[in-house]
Design an enzyme around this catalytic site. Structure first.
Site, PDB file in Angstrom:
ATOM      1  N   LYS A 136       0.828  -1.203   0.000  1.00  0.00           N
ATOM      2  CA  LYS A 136       0.000   0.000   0.000  1.00  0.00           C
ATOM      3  C   LYS A 136       0.863   1.254   0.000  1.00  0.00           C
ATOM      4  O   LYS A 136       0.630   2.181  -0.796  1.00  0.00           O
ATOM      5  CB  LYS A 136      -0.934   0.020   1.208  1.00  0.00           C
ATOM      6  CG  LYS A 136      -1.919   1.183   1.186  1.00  0.00           C
ATOM      7  CD  LYS A 136      -2.801   1.206   2.414  1.00  0.00           C
ATOM      8  CE  LYS A 136      -2.098   1.803   3.602  1.00  0.00           C
ATOM      9  NZ  LYS A 136      -2.991   2.060   4.754  1.00  0.00           N
ATOM     10  N   ASP A 154      -6.790   1.040   0.926  1.00  0.00           N
ATOM     11  CA  ASP A 154      -6.831   1.274   2.369  1.00  0.00           C
ATOM     12  C   ASP A 154      -8.209   0.861   2.879  1.00  0.00           C
ATOM     13  O   ASP A 154      -8.980   0.216   2.160  1.00  0.00           O
ATOM     14  CB  ASP A 154      -6.503   2.732   2.698  1.00  0.00           C
ATOM     15  CG  ASP A 154      -7.631   3.688   2.349  1.00  0.00           C
ATOM     16  OD1 ASP A 154      -8.572   3.281   1.608  1.00  0.00           O
ATOM     17  OD2 ASP A 154      -7.602   4.837   2.821  1.00  0.00           O
TER      18      ASP A 154
END
Length: 229
Positions: A136, A154
């Site tokens: 991420k 997320d």
């Protein structure tokens, strides 16, 4: 703001492929949030990398309060690499989980100095080898300052992708792969910003404002809520 008339009937919406739905979602959210951008403040790839590491379990607003003084004190990888761990911890304490973050930042910067001349690498393969940098975080850096190779997933992106019906998986890596298959590559970096903005303003984790949502005609969850009334 509503969808084109041909998509307003639920029967037409149900016939859309996930790819077609994704294109419409991008279009609607872009019109709704035309100036959306990364919430973290940074001046270069290094600052973005550190700010993104700090943003774990912390709001962008709080990170942005910490980073100006932090980067004045530690302007580059070498300065972090040579700093006392306790000093880094004190500087980032308000971002939460500061001990773990400080260890990762120091180790990451030591590796940047030793292996990359103090520069942030521009590939996923090299980024995820850095301490404290997962996929991420790497996607944030690549999407903002280099070339995106994936989609940031997320908690907001995970929630909205599932509710809308863009992804079926629960695992963030699998969600990313699903989104990459249906969202045009030129929107990979932007889709996370759009979904995050919508998640913060409309599609809350609890009590989403479906009646006010511009995606209500496209959204699987929204249609279910409407049908249940």
């Amino acid at each position: 703001m509503v969808l084109d008339a041909k998509f307003q009937e639920s029967s037409n919406v149900r016939r859309l492929s996930r790819r077609q739905k994704a294109v419409l979602v991008v279009s609607e959210l872009t019109r709704c949030y035309p100036r959306v951008e990364c919430g973290l403040q940074y001046r270069n790839p290094f600052e973005l990398l550190i700010a993104t590491m700090l943003s774990a379990q912390c709001t962008d607003v709080q990170v942005n309060k910490v980073t100006p003084a932090l980067f004045d004190r530690y302007p580059n990888a070498a300065s972090f690499a040579g700093a006392d761990l306790e000093s880094i911890e004190a500087a980032i304490r308000s971002t939460g989980f500061f001990r773990n973050k400080a260890r990762n930042i120091k180790a990451c910067c030591q590796q940047l100095v030793e292996l990359h001349g103090g520069q942030v690498p521009a590939t996923m393969e090299e980024l995820v080898k850095l301490p404290g940098v997962g996929r991420k975080t790497a996607n944030v850096v690549l999407g903002e300052v280099f070339e995106p190779v994936g989609v940031v997933v997320d908690t907001h992106v995970k929630r909205l992708a599932g509710r809308i019906g863009l992804a079926k998986a629960a695992d963030p890596v699998k969600i990313e792969q699903e989104l990459m298959c249906i969202i045009p590559r030129q929107h990979w970096a932007m889709i996370a910003h759009l979904l995050i903005s919508h998640g913060r303003q409309v599609c809350f984790a609890r009590r989403p404002r479906c009646a006010e949502c511009v995606l209500r005609q496209l959204c699987t969850y929204g249609r279910q809520q409407s049908a249940g009334r």
